[in-house]
Enzyme design. Structure first.
Site, PDB file in Angstrom:
ATOM      1  N   TYR A 291      35.999  53.461  42.751  1.00 33.94           N
ATOM      2  CA  TYR A 291      36.349  54.279  41.579  1.00 33.94           C
ATOM      3  C   TYR A 291      37.428  53.646  40.716  1.00 33.94           C
ATOM      4  CZ  TYR A 291      34.505  57.981  44.676  1.00 33.94           C
ATOM      5  OH  TYR A 291      33.756  58.741  45.534  1.00 33.94           O
TER       6      TYR A 291
ATOM      7  N   CYS B 262      35.458  39.904  53.446  1.00 33.76           N
ATOM      8  CA  CYS B 262      34.845  38.773  52.747  1.00 33.76           C
ATOM      9  C   CYS B 262      34.217  39.264  51.457  1.00 33.76           C
ATOM     10  CB  CYS B 262      33.789  38.133  53.631  1.00 33.76           C
ATOM     11  SG  CYS B 262      34.522  37.468  55.108  1.00 33.76           S
TER      12      CYS B 262
ATOM     13  N   ARG C 141      38.143  53.517  47.908  1.00 31.49           N
ATOM     14  CA  ARG C 141      38.289  54.190  46.607  1.00 31.49           C
ATOM     15  C   ARG C 141      38.699  53.247  45.487  1.00 31.49           C
ATOM     16  NH1 ARG C 141      41.505  57.567  45.472  1.00 31.49           N
ATOM     17  NH2 ARG C 141      40.243  58.775  44.028  1.00 31.49           N
TER      18      ARG C 141
END
Ligand SMILES: *Cc1c(COP(=O)(O)O)cnc(C)c1O
Length: 463
Positions: free
Chosen positions: A364, A391, A360
């Site tokens: 976002y 990575c 998230r």
């Protein structure tokens, strides 16, 4: 009718100034009850406990990272929603936020219904004994196989999302000799995020059928003509992480407007409306979510008022909270692996998970908080960025966090409010193994979703 911009919304977080954060908390050892589940506290040794189990014991027994789910808190939140909405409304938990068989059983026991949006979610719900009539099936592109399974199982409603689907579901139901209860999902021209919303005339998104231009009215007209369908109502879902009820008010008024048009044209009063989910939770101490009883009261009043004005009987209301039930009930437990001070720039704290268990922040620009949970510290605050082991430089768990300056490898950190959209969106990026979900209650911990193993990974790779 643009009400205002929404600078704090997840899709608009770029509006926030770089390095936006509050002052350091006065006590780094304190745990804000707003962002932690109800049974979280520190014991006499300074170790955080949840459901009566301390996090060092959890890390020892189950390893890190791990999602730790507070069963008492989950049940209490589910019950609060159920009670707030009462007998003349329905609460559908949005399974996409987090679904497991244990959770399905808790929901069933607490009297909630369940939203699913794929064959996999439907299979999980049915396998844990959720009665089919308490399941709603969503999605903008359900496959014919998924529709057939849902109709055969006897789900309580299918939420129709396109003109093609109206025909598809009617055809499948008829061929099975059934009449499938359906709602029609409409877009009302309201876009809501966090504290603000925008009301527009038209909607540019993949879900639902626009009210604008009479398209939704046409969808109802077609659905009412088809034998295989029992049109029970209209559905609207306006956004996510919403704190402000005014977006729901505009949405409800527009949906009721459609109910009135349907009554005037066809002489039928559709008996249900669903106002979707999207109610916000506290990810940090800056967020102030509303209680379920306030939300229920506001929605009932909004719908009742709109129906009185339209001289309609008040329909049965349903809502679909996902995040607002499960979000605050879990935290992710990590171990610190390395710390790196870049002079004049930033301190990086690397933990043993990252974007594979919480996408998230990267997806976002979501904000989280974090605390040292394996001990207390008297050291002063340091501003740090908590990052994962992937990575990828965007692999950030918490963008800006105040942590004790003596933080060291081996310390345990916990990120609260990770119950929703973390495990359910977890990936195997870098072939990292997805963490377990450990449920705690009354001094006991048990695995409800086990940790993935390398065998699990290799089993899918058939060479
Ligand atoms: C995602 C979704 C929900 C749940 O949203 P939350 O923000 O978790 O409350 C409810 N209904 C529909 C149709 C959804 O797509």
């Amino acid at each position: 009718m643009s009400r205002s911009a929404h600078p704090a919304g997840p899709r608009h977080a770029d509006v926030l100034p770089e390095g936006h954060y509050s002052a350091p908390p006065t006590d780094l050892n304190s745990l804000d009850p707003k962002v932690w589940s109800q049974t979280v506290e520190r014991n006499a040794d300074g170790v955080v406990t949840v459901g009566g189990v301390d996090v060092k014991a959890l890390a020892e027994e189950f390893g890190t990272p791990a999602y730790v789910l507070d069963e008492a808190d989950f049940r209490a939140r589910a019950r609060a929603w159920r009670t707030a909405f009462g007998a003349d409304a329905d609460v559908f938990y949005a399974g996409k936020a987090f679904l497991s068989r244990a959770v399905v059983r808790w929901l069933h026991e607490e009297g909630l219904n369940l939203d699913v949006c794929s064959g996999g979610e439907l299979a999980t719900a049915l396998s844990a004994g959720m009665p089919a009539e308490r399941i709603a099936f969503h999605g903008n592109n359900k496959s014919p196989e998924e529709i057939e399974r849902a109709v055969r199982a006897g789900v309580g409603r299918i939420v129709l999302d396109s003109f093609q689907e109206i025909v598809r579901v009617a055809h499948i139901a008829r061929s099975l000799g059934k009449r499938q209860p359906v709602q029609i999902r409409v877009t009302v021209g309201v876009e809501a995020h966090t504290h603000e919303f925008i009301a527009t005339a038209h909607e540019d998104q993949k879900f639902g059928i626009p009210l604008a231009g009479g398209q939704a009215a046409e969808a109802v007209r077609r659905a009412l003509q088809l034998d295989g369908l029992d049109v029970i109502g209209i559905h609207s879902h306006i956004g996510s992480q919403i704190f402000d009820m005014s977006g729901f008010e505009v949405a409800a008024q527009r949906v009721v407007g459609l109910l009135k048009d349907v009554r005037d044209e066809h002489g039928v009063e559709l008996p249900e409306i669903d106002l979707g989910g999207g109610l916000g939770i506290a990810y940090t101490s800056d967020d102030d979510p509303r209680e379920p009883h306030e939300i229920a009261k506001a929605l009932h009043e909004i719908v009742t008022r709109a129906c009185e004005a339209a001289r309609l009987r008040t329909p049965r209301i349903s809502v679909e909270p996902g995040r607002a039930i499960v979000g605050p009930t879990a935290f992710t437990l990590y171990e610190v692996g390395t710390t790196k001070q870049l002079e004049g720039l930033r301190t990086y704290v690397s933990v043993d998970g990252g974007m594979s268990d919480n996408i998230r922040t990267a997806l976002y620009d979501a904000e989280y908080s974090v605390a040292l949970v394996s001990r207390t510290s008297d050291a002063g605050p340091m501003l740090a960025r908590v990052v994962g082991k992937h990575c990828e430089s965007g692999d950030i768990v918490v963008k800006d966090a105040f942590l004790p300056a003596d933080l060291a490898p081996g310390d345990l950190l916990a990120v609260p409010a990770t119950g929703a959209y973390c495990r359910s969106m977890a990936s195997n990026y870098n072939h990292v193994l997805r963490p377990p979900v450990v449920a705690v209650r009354d001094g006991e911990a048990r695995v409800v979703v086990r940790r993935e193993t390398e065998e699990d990974l290799l089993r899918l790779d058939v060479g």
